[in-house]
Design a protein around this motif. Structure first.
Motif, PDB file in Angstrom:
ATOM      1  N   ASP A 173     -27.747 -31.041   1.757  1.00 16.80           N
ATOM      2  CA  ASP A 173     -27.112 -30.002   1.778  1.00 16.80           C
ATOM      3  C   ASP A 173     -25.544 -29.316   1.839  1.00 16.80           C
ATOM      4  OD1 ASP A 173     -29.401 -29.264   4.272  1.00 16.80           O
ATOM      5  OD2 ASP A 173     -28.838 -31.885   4.531  1.00 16.80           O
ATOM      6  N   ARG A 217     -26.240 -29.327   8.667  1.00 13.34           N
ATOM      7  CA  ARG A 217     -26.759 -30.772   8.462  1.00 13.34           C
ATOM      8  C   ARG A 217     -25.775 -31.564   7.984  1.00 13.34           C
ATOM      9  NH1 ARG A 217     -32.589 -28.368   6.539  1.00 13.34           N
ATOM     10  NH2 ARG A 217     -33.913 -27.903   8.511  1.00 13.34           N
ATOM     11  N   GLN A 273     -28.085 -25.798   6.428  1.00 11.67           N
ATOM     12  CA  GLN A 273     -27.804 -26.038   5.385  1.00 11.67           C
ATOM     13  C   GLN A 273     -26.036 -26.382   5.734  1.00 11.67           C
ATOM     14  OE1 GLN A 273     -28.090 -23.808   2.381  1.00 11.67           O
ATOM     15  NE2 GLN A 273     -30.480 -23.830   1.747  1.00 11.67           N
ATOM     16  N   ARG A 301     -23.156 -32.607   9.932  1.00 13.61           N
ATOM     17  CA  ARG A 301     -23.696 -33.741  10.526  1.00 13.61           C
ATOM     18  C   ARG A 301     -23.339 -35.175   9.884  1.00 13.61           C
ATOM     19  NH1 ARG A 301     -26.575 -34.689  15.468  1.00 13.61           N
ATOM     20  NH2 ARG A 301     -27.808 -31.936  14.343  1.00 13.61           N
ATOM     21  N   SER A 335     -31.087 -27.037  13.024  1.00 12.06           N
ATOM     22  CA  SER A 335     -29.661 -28.812  12.459  1.00 12.06           C
ATOM     23  C   SER A 335     -29.750 -29.428  13.247  1.00 12.06           C
ATOM     24  CB  SER A 335     -28.246 -27.158  12.958  1.00 12.06           C
ATOM     25  OG  SER A 335     -28.394 -26.682  13.993  1.00 12.06           O
TER      26      SER A 335
END
Length: 259
Positions: free
Chosen positions: A242, A54, A51, A57, A16
């Motif tokens: 994601d 991510r 996932q 983010r 990640s």
């Protein structure tokens, strides 16, 4: 027997891009669901955890870490339909921000046009307002258009940033084309992080129209704001795949009860 497909905390961190401590912190905050605990009490994660991190983010880059944490924590309690609607609302919010900055640019161009023809902004706005009722807004309508509270518009008025007319015996506020344009520019400047004193200084320079110094100050600010919104939109798009995987792990939408 241990699940050989399970991921350790260090594995999730590596995949990640977060540190081991950040993974644990984000789990504690509900950004990712709680890991399964093995018989020896070690955390056992699944691919959906990677996932989700991510996706977080990308969301953090689009709406900020606080809003992203709240959204991700909320997704795990929703059905697919509800979660998809919440994510779509983020796209809509960014599109709305962009539209408002474009409207602020249009207001700025109108001011520049007035300066080029040595016209008074107030006189031209009053002329159009009298001719076309659609060029005026109530405080409620303008607040809804800008995505702010009516109390925010009242505060801007007290600070001398926007000057609505007062009409009827109740002295209700009415915003003409000039005031609407000023409010859009104020909203864009505030959205770009400018404090009230700086916004007041810029708005005063716009009203003075001296050698176009006001428009010259505002134009690059609006362009930068559009660039920032575009960058945030790219972050949201980057999170898309994601987020789709996260939604696939949620409870399917409930079927409507038969009539």
């Amino acid at each position: 027997m241990a699940d050989e497909s399970a991921l350790r905390t260090v594995d999730v961190a590596r995949e990640s891009g977060y540190s081991v401590q950040q993974v644990r912190d984000l789990e504690r905050l509900g950004v990712i669901p709680a890991a399964v605990r093995s018989s020896n009490c070690y955390r056992a994660y699944a691919p959906v955890h990677v996932q989700a991190l991510r996706a977080y983010r990308g969301l953090a880059g689009a709406v900020g870490p606080v809003a992203a944490r709240q959204l991700m924590a909320d997704l795990w309690t929703r059905t697919v339909t509800e979660a998809a609607a919440a994510i779509n609302a983020v796209h809509v919010g960014l599109a709305r921000e962009r539209d408002e900055v474009l409207r602020a640019q249009q207001a700025l161009w109108a001011i520049e046009s007035e300066a080029a023809h040595h016209g008074a902004v107030e006189a031209e706005a009053a002329h159009h307002g009298a001719a076309e009722g659609a060029d005026t807004m109530t405080i409620t309508e303008l607040a809804a258009a800008l995505g702010v509270r009516t109390s925010t518009l009242r505060f801007w008025e007290r600070e001398g940033l926007v000057a609505p007319e007062r009409v009827t015996s109740l002295r209700a506020r009415r915003y003409d084309a000039s005031s609407i344009g000023a409010a859009r520019i104020v909203a864009a400047l505030r959205g770009s992080g400018y404090g009230i004193p700086a916004v007041r200084d810029i708005i005063d320079s716009l009203h003075s129209l001296q050698d176009g110094c006001g428009p010259e100050r505002v134009r690059p600010i609006l362009v930068e704001r559009l660039d920032r919104i575009a960058a945030r939109s790219v972050e949201l798009l980057r999170a898309g795949a994601d987020l789709a995987d996260v939604l696939d792990s949620l409870t399917p939408a409930r079927a409507p009860a038969p009539a």
